[in-house]
Structures are given as C-alpha cells and as structure tokens.
Design a protein around this motif. Structure first.
Motif, short mmCIF file in Angstrom:
data_model
loop_
_atom_site.label_atom_id
_atom_site.label_comp_id
_atom_site.label_asym_id
_atom_site.label_seq_id
_atom_site.Cartn_x
_atom_site.Cartn_y
_atom_site.Cartn_z
N VAL A 22 -8.22 -72.98 24.91
CA VAL A 22 -9.09 -71.81 24.85
C VAL A 22 -10.52 -72.31 24.96
N ARG A 23 -11.22 -71.85 26.01
CA ARG A 23 -12.59 -72.29 26.28
C ARG A 23 -13.56 -71.12 26.19
N ALA A 24 -14.60 -71.29 25.40
CA ALA A 24 -15.67 -70.30 25.33
C ALA A 24 -16.56 -70.45 26.56
N ARG A 25 -16.93 -69.32 27.17
CA ARG A 25 -17.80 -69.35 28.35
C ARG A 25 -19.28 -69.51 28.00
N PHE A 26 -19.68 -69.19 26.79
CA PHE A 26 -21.08 -69.34 26.41
C PHE A 26 -21.45 -70.81 26.57
N ASN A 27 -22.58 -71.11 27.18
CA ASN A 27 -22.95 -72.47 27.59
C ASN A 27 -21.92 -73.01 28.58
N ASP A 28 -21.65 -72.20 29.59
CA ASP A 28 -20.55 -72.40 30.53
C ASP A 28 -20.52 -73.77 31.18
N GLY A 59 -17.29 -66.30 23.75
CA GLY A 59 -18.03 -67.28 22.95
C GLY A 59 -17.17 -67.89 21.87
N ALA A 60 -17.79 -68.75 21.06
CA ALA A 60 -17.06 -69.50 20.03
C ALA A 60 -16.42 -68.60 18.98
N LEU A 61 -17.05 -67.48 18.65
CA LEU A 61 -16.46 -66.59 17.64
C LEU A 61 -15.17 -65.95 18.12
N GLU A 62 -14.97 -65.86 19.42
CA GLU A 62 -13.74 -65.27 19.96
C GLU A 62 -12.61 -66.28 20.12
N VAL A 63 -12.92 -67.56 20.03
CA VAL A 63 -11.92 -68.61 20.21
C VAL A 63 -10.75 -68.48 19.23
N PRO A 64 -10.97 -68.30 17.92
CA PRO A 64 -9.84 -68.24 16.99
C PRO A 64 -8.84 -67.11 17.30
N THR A 90 -32.68 -69.38 14.51
CA THR A 90 -32.23 -68.46 13.46
C THR A 90 -30.96 -69.00 12.79
N TYR A 91 -30.52 -68.28 11.79
CA TYR A 91 -29.32 -68.64 11.03
C TYR A 91 -28.04 -68.43 11.85
N HIS A 92 -28.14 -67.79 12.99
CA HIS A 92 -26.96 -67.48 13.80
C HIS A 92 -26.13 -68.73 14.11
N PHE A 93 -26.78 -69.87 14.34
CA PHE A 93 -26.08 -71.12 14.60
C PHE A 93 -25.08 -71.44 13.49
N GLU A 94 -25.54 -71.38 12.24
CA GLU A 94 -24.67 -71.69 11.10
C GLU A 94 -23.52 -70.70 11.01
N LEU A 95 -23.83 -69.44 11.21
CA LEU A 95 -22.78 -68.42 11.15
C LEU A 95 -21.70 -68.69 12.18
N VAL A 96 -22.09 -68.89 13.42
CA VAL A 96 -21.12 -69.10 14.50
C VAL A 96 -20.35 -70.40 14.28
N ALA A 97 -21.05 -71.48 13.92
CA ALA A 97 -20.40 -72.77 13.71
C ALA A 97 -19.40 -72.69 12.55
N ASN A 98 -19.83 -72.13 11.44
CA ASN A 98 -18.95 -72.07 10.26
C ASN A 98 -17.76 -71.15 10.48
N GLU A 99 -18.00 -69.97 11.01
CA GLU A 99 -16.91 -69.00 11.17
C GLU A 99 -15.92 -69.40 12.25
N SER A 100 -16.41 -69.95 13.35
CA SER A 100 -15.46 -70.38 14.39
C SER A 100 -14.62 -71.55 13.88
N GLY A 101 -15.25 -72.49 13.19
CA GLY A 101 -14.51 -73.62 12.64
C GLY A 101 -13.46 -73.20 11.63
#
Length: 154
Positions: A22-28, A59-64, A90-101
C-alpha cells in the motif's frame, strides 16, 4: 527455520510468498522511489512479480484502512506500508506520523500479519531522498523475513 538469526537476510527465500503493498501518493515522487526499490528487492528475494499486488491511497492516514482491507482478504503472507511524511510548520506532521504508525501496527496485530512499515517521517525533502531507496529495500526484506518466520512458528 527459514528465518535468519545472523542479523541479516542471507538465505531467505520468498518464492512461495504473496506480498501486498500500500503506497501513499502524497509526496508521489518519493513514494514511487520507495515502491520501486521495494518491488526490486522482493523480486531479488524470490517473490514473483505476479504475487506482488500494489495499491495506492491518497496519503499516509489512508494507508492503515487499505492495509486492513488487504489483510481481510486472507491471500497475503505479508504487507508493506509505503509513504512519506515531511515535517511542516504545524502539528499536522506529528498527527499524521503518530496516527498512521499506530494504525499500521493495529492492523498487523489484529490480523496476525506482518506489515513492514516504511512510511518515512523526515524533516525535509533531502532526508527523504537520501532514505527512500534503502527504506524500500529494507521493507521488502522485513516483509519476507517476517512472513517466513510466522510460517515457521505455525
């Protein structure tokens, strides 16, 4: 056991395995590089191209969620999560990184299925470019080695 306890992937044979990616297209451009390296390494480890299935998500949030759908099919021996999250202001990086992981880990444990997590979390484009190829290959080796280990443990 087919898995190696020497700290490397020497001698592992993925010839009988089916692997989902499963590959996220964001940063394609970066995630395509991850996928290319991952597919090449899977094939080098004996996984036939016909037994490698790849899908993309926004994106990464859709991967799981996509991983969960593939895991529920019961036809894969391991899965690979590919993405690239680059820190912003912004804090968005932490949110996406933590939740996707956390989502990737939850799917793996819920389905007792190995998932190699190669969702890069980096500070900038240069770090991502420097890591993409190695992390793609690493993810392939982890997926194959863990799939073989779990088969041995059953």
């Amino acid at each position: 056991m087919q898995g190696s306890d020497k700290g490397d992937a020497a001698g592992i044979d993925g010839g009988q395995l089916a692997i989902g990616i499963v590959r996220a297209r964001f940063n394609d451009a970066l995630t395509r590089q991850l996928e290319s390296a991952c597919r090449a390494e899977l094939q080098a480890l004996g996984v036939s191209a016909e037994r490698i299935v790849g899908i993309t998500v926004p994106g990464a949030l859709e991967v799981p969620l996509a991983l969960k759908a593939l895991a529920g099919q019961g036809r894969f021996d391991a899965l690979v999560a590919l993405g690239c999250i680059i820190r912003g202001e912004t804090y968005h990086f932490e949110l996406v990184a933590n939740e996707s992981g956390a989502g990737v880990t939850r799917v793996s444990l819920d389905h007792a299925l190995p998932i190699a997590n190669a969702i890069l979390t980096v500070e900038n484009d240069a770090q991502a470019r420097a890591r993409a190829e190695d992390k793609g290959r690493d993810a392939a080796r982890v997926a194959v080695e863990m799939a073989l280990l779990l088969k041995d443990l059953k």
